[in-house]
Motif scaffolding. Structure first.
Motif, short mmCIF file in Angstrom:
data_model
loop_
_atom_site.label_atom_id
_atom_site.label_comp_id
_atom_site.label_asym_id
_atom_site.label_seq_id
_atom_site.Cartn_x
_atom_site.Cartn_y
_atom_site.Cartn_z
N ALA A 60 0.97 -1.36 0.10
CA ALA A 60 -0.15 0.12 0.15
C ALA A 60 1.17 1.25 0.14
O ALA A 60 0.34 2.39 -0.66
N SER A 61 1.99 1.09 0.63
CA SER A 61 3.04 2.28 0.60
C SER A 61 3.43 2.81 -0.87
O SER A 61 4.13 3.84 -0.99
N TRP A 96 -7.28 -7.76 -4.37
CA TRP A 96 -6.27 -7.84 -5.19
C TRP A 96 -6.60 -8.24 -6.67
O TRP A 96 -6.03 -9.19 -7.17
N ASN A 97 -7.60 -7.52 -7.21
CA ASN A 97 -8.04 -7.91 -8.33
C ASN A 97 -8.66 -9.18 -8.58
O ASN A 97 -8.17 -9.79 -9.71
N ALA A 98 -9.35 -9.63 -7.64
CA ALA A 98 -9.57 -11.08 -7.65
C ALA A 98 -11.22 -11.34 -7.19
O ALA A 98 -11.84 -10.51 -6.74
N GLU A 99 -11.96 -12.51 -7.84
CA GLU A 99 -13.37 -12.64 -7.50
C GLU A 99 -13.26 -14.05 -7.09
O GLU A 99 -12.37 -14.95 -7.56
#
Length: 189
Positions: A60-61, A96-99
């Motif tokens: 995140a940093s 995290w761009n996940a489904e």
């Protein structure tokens, strides 16, 4: 329809644990980076998703961790931005761009492959075994490392029925790693 490809590092004695002494060399790291980048999406079980996220998610940093070398960053960037599907009966949500896929495994995988025209990359140990047992894997890709681990989980251990394969590609790296891709041979009865 998308192609479902199972890819993993493996030792000569069949160990597929990530801690089996399989440090990637420059060429195999570049190989995996290209494979991740070409995939329409990645499909992981919960354990593999959590392991990959803990290592390869951009902090995140903003900047990548100091432990990453110049060869690690392209891989990290590829996997970080890739679309991901996570098969889990225990997770309530993923990011995290996940489904999250929590329904019938075969139906969910068929839905994803019908919605894709590219490669869907499956990784891990447990999920690929279930997919192989269901006959859903279109290609198997193994990077075979010149290492004898002597212990650890082995490739597709517990497979219900034998799957005959034909080689569709083979490449040897200077390090002795051999990348091999196979397609299941459909046997008519």
């Amino acid at each position: 329809m998308g192609l479902l490809r199972y890819s993993i590092n493996v030792t000569l004695d069949g160990c597929c644990h990530h801690e089996a002494g399989l440090p990637p060399d420059e060429e195999s790291m570049a190989y995996w980076t290209a494979r991740i980048a070409e995939a329409d999406a990645l499909i992981y079980g919960r354990l593999t998703y959590e392991m990959m996220e803990s290592a390869w998610r951009r902090p995140a940093s903003g900047p990548w961790p100091d432990w990453m070398t110049a060869r690690d960053i392209p891989f990290a960037e590829s996997i970080d931005r890739a679309k991901k599907y996570v098969v889990s009966g225990t997770l309530d949500a993923v990011d995290w761009n996940a489904e999250l896929l929590a329904g019938d495994l075969a139906a969910e995988i068929r839905r994803i492959t019908r919605g894709s025209n590219g490669i869907l990359a499956v990784g891990g140990v447990t999920l690929p075994l279930a997919l192989a047992d269901l006959g859903l894997i279109d290609e198997y890709e193994f990077l075979v490392h010149p290492v004898l681990a002597g212990r650890g989980p082995t490739l597709l251990s517990g497979l219900r029925e034998r799957i005959s394969l034909e080689v569709i590609d083979r490449r040897e790296f200077p390090s002795g790693v051999i990348a091999q891709r196979y397609r299941p041979i459909l046997v008519s009865e």
